[in-house]
Structure formats: structure tokens, C-alpha cells
Design a protein around this motif. Structure first.
Motif, PDB file in Angstrom:
ATOM      1  N   TRP A  97      12.398 -25.074  87.927  1.00  0.00           N
ATOM      2  CA  TRP A  97      11.862 -24.024  88.792  1.00  0.00           C
ATOM      3  C   TRP A  97      10.767 -23.223  88.088  1.00  0.00           C
ATOM      4  CZ3 TRP A  97      12.300 -22.783  93.834  1.00  0.00           C
ATOM      5  CH2 TRP A  97      11.829 -21.516  94.236  1.00  0.00           C
ATOM      6  N   GLU A  98      10.995 -22.895  86.826  1.00  0.00           N
ATOM      7  CA  GLU A  98      10.012 -22.096  86.092  1.00  0.00           C
ATOM      8  C   GLU A  98       8.677 -22.823  85.990  1.00  0.00           C
ATOM      9  OE1 GLU A  98      13.016 -22.884  85.061  1.00  0.00           O
ATOM     10  OE2 GLU A  98      14.087 -20.967  85.175  1.00  0.00           O
ATOM     11  N   ARG A  99       8.726 -24.157  85.846  1.00  0.00           N
ATOM     12  CA  ARG A  99       7.500 -24.953  85.784  1.00  0.00           C
ATOM     13  C   ARG A  99       6.762 -24.926  87.126  1.00  0.00           C
ATOM     14  NH1 ARG A  99       4.267 -25.399  82.373  1.00  0.00           N
ATOM     15  NH2 ARG A  99       2.870 -24.792  84.076  1.00  0.00           N
ATOM     16  N   ALA A 134       6.915 -19.604  96.956  1.00  0.00           N
ATOM     17  CA  ALA A 134       5.815 -18.685  97.228  1.00  0.00           C
ATOM     18  C   ALA A 134       6.235 -17.241  96.985  1.00  0.00           C
ATOM     19  CB  ALA A 134       5.324 -18.866  98.667  1.00  0.00           C
ATOM     20  N   VAL A 135       7.458 -16.888  97.388  1.00  0.00           N
ATOM     21  CA  VAL A 135       7.951 -15.526  97.164  1.00  0.00           C
ATOM     22  C   VAL A 135       8.104 -15.251  95.676  1.00  0.00           C
ATOM     23  CG1 VAL A 135       9.882 -13.949  97.548  1.00  0.00           C
ATOM     24  CG2 VAL A 135       9.068 -15.392  99.414  1.00  0.00           C
ATOM     25  N   ALA A 136       8.683 -16.200  94.943  1.00  0.00           N
ATOM     26  CA  ALA A 136       8.850 -16.024  93.502  1.00  0.00           C
ATOM     27  C   ALA A 136       7.497 -15.894  92.799  1.00  0.00           C
ATOM     28  CB  ALA A 136       9.629 -17.208  92.925  1.00  0.00           C
ATOM     29  N   ALA A 158      15.168 -21.098  98.830  1.00  0.00           N
ATOM     30  CA  ALA A 158      15.692 -20.500  97.601  1.00  0.00           C
ATOM     31  C   ALA A 158      15.866 -18.994  97.711  1.00  0.00           C
ATOM     32  CB  ALA A 158      14.771 -20.827  96.425  1.00  0.00           C
ATOM     33  N   LEU A 159      15.476 -18.401  98.823  1.00  0.00           N
ATOM     34  CA  LEU A 159      15.514 -16.945  98.927  1.00  0.00           C
ATOM     35  C   LEU A 159      16.895 -16.339  98.728  1.00  0.00           C
ATOM     36  CD1 LEU A 159      12.869 -16.139 101.667  1.00  0.00           C
ATOM     37  CD2 LEU A 159      12.855 -15.447  99.290  1.00  0.00           C
TER      38      LEU A 159
END
Length: 249
Positions: A97-99, A134-136, A158-159
Motif C-alpha cells: 500500500w505504501e508503494r 486517492a483519499v490516502a 479501503a476507507l
């Protein structure tokens, strides 16, 4: 409308991206980074990118699954829906996810740097997996004082795990959810609404529920598509972009 390739510089080397530009432009245009579903840059996502370019936006879609070994562009619709969904979920599980978040932020920077784009009017739009991403990315970009100009999230999957970060996003935003989403229960959808609207106090954040629509209702696959919700959401999306990214005459 066809796309061209645009390398996106990142801290892990260039990431391939697809770029759509409006056909008629005499001055810099607004930009949108579009983040994919779990199926990658499928024909559906690419068509939506072309639709957004037809509205007057420069659209950049990073090929997030190009990080995988072997690289994947997109997986096409399958008759075996369960297998198709499982393949998409497996692909996202292989991409940290971080990538993906760092790549989304890098795509914002690459689009802002493009000569055809007004760097002060660049937004984020994501579908499903990309809706949460997009939110992250918007939250991280705000922390770096380079927030997007607008954010649109279609049923961000993922929200539910991003409520604290989503609550920090203050840019003009539009969220779409279906009332019959089997993946995100209605109670959880209300928790998301509470977080992103700050308890209803953020007038710049819109939260739209589409009656009878399930998860991924904009995807044209017969197992997912809800025509009325898709059409209504697209009208709202186009109107929101006109208000947030396009200059008022």
C-alpha cells in the motif's frame, strides 16, 4: 481519444503512466490523476479516462501494477466472476500500500509538471481500490502542503481502514457509495460519511448515496453495473469538476 505514455518519476525509478489530453486547448488545462480498480488499467478505466479528457481535463493514469513481477497492465472481464474478483484481489495484495500511495503522489507531481497542465488545478479521482488510495494520497499531499485541488472517490474500498486519515482531508471532495454495497456495510458507510464530512460541518465535502446500487456500480460488467447509479454519479462528477477545477467565467 487515444492515450500516450508518460513516465512518472518516483523514488523507485520511473513508473509508466497513460496520459490523455483534451483535443482543443489554447491554454493550460486542469489535470486529474485517475487511480485504478483492483483490475488495473482495464478497458473500462481507460474509457473513463478518455471521458474525463473529453470534459477538458488532462488525465494521467499511473500503471500501478507495473511494479509487480511480472508486470501487469490490466485484467479483462471474466465470465467466472468469482475467479475474476479473486485475481484482482490477489494483484492488489502483492503491491504494498505504501508503494502505491507514493506512486499516486508522484503521479500528481508529474501531472503538475506537464506543460499542458495548470499546476494549480490538479485533482485526484479513484475507483474502488483507487478510491481509497486517492483519499490516502490526498491526506499525505495535504501534510506536505501540496494538496490536490479536488478529490473524487467512487466507493473507496479501503476507507473503512482509513477513517482517521480521511478525516484530515479538507479539500473539496465528492464521495459515491451505493446503498446495496455488499462489500462495505451501510453502518460502515455512515462511519465514512461522519469522518470525511467532519460530522456534516464540511460544506466542501459531498457524500452521495445511490439507491439500490452495489459495490463497483460504475463498472460495466453485468455482475457489477447499475445503470441508473452510474449515470447519476457521472453527472454529479462532471458537475463537481466544473465547479472545482474549471475557472468560472
Amino acid at each position: 481519444m487515444s492515450a500516450t505514455t508518460l513516465p512518472i518519476p518516483t523514488d523507485a525509478g520511473d513508473l509508466p503512466g497513460l496520459l490523455w489530453l483534451p483535443e482543443d486547448r489554447d491554454e493550460p488545462v486542469p489535470g486529474l490523476v485517475v487511480l485504478q480498480e483492483i483490475f488495473g488499467l482495464s478497458e473500462y478505466v481507460q474509457q473513463r479516462c478518455a471521458d474525463l479528457a473529453a470534459l477538458g481535463c488532462a488525465v494521467l493514469a499511473p500503471q500501478l501494477f507495473a511494479r509487480l513481477d511480472p508486470p501487469v497492465a490490466g485484467i479483462e472481464d471474466g465470465d467466472d466472476v468469482e475467479a475474476w474478483l479473486a485475481e484482482g484481489m490477489e494483484l492488489t495484495s502483492r503491491l504494498p500500500w505504501e508503494r502505491a500511495e507514493a506512486d499516486a503522489i508522484a503521479a500528481l507531481g508529474a501531472l503538475r509538471a506537464h506543460g499542458a497542465v495548470d499546476q494549480e488545478r490538479v485533482g485526484l479521482l479513484g475507483f474502488c481500490y483507487g478510491g481509497g488510495l486517492a483519499v490516502a494520497a490526498a491526506a499525505s499531499a495535504e501534510e506536505e502542503d501540496r494538496p490536490p485541488s479536488a478529490l473524487i472517490s467512487y466507493y473507496g474500498s479501503a476507507l473503512p481502514t482509513l477513517l482517521e486519515r480521511a478525516a484530515r482531508v479538507e479539500v473539496p471532495s465528492l464521495h459515491h457509495f451505493g446503498t446495496a454495497d455488499a462489500f462495505i456495510p451501510s453502518q460502515t458507510v455512515e462511519e465514512i460519511r461522519e469522518a470525511v464530512t467532519a460530522g456534516g460541518t464540511r460544506e466542501q465535502v459531498r457524500f452521495e448515496l445511490h439507491e439500490g446500487a452495489g459495490h463497483a456500480f460504475d463498472n460495466p460488467h453485468p455482475a457489477l453495473h447499475h445503470a441508473a447509479a452510474s449515470e447519476a454519479a457521472w453527472r454529479l462528477t462532471a458537475g463537481f469538476l466544473a465547479e472545482t477545477l474549471f475557472p468560472r467565467s
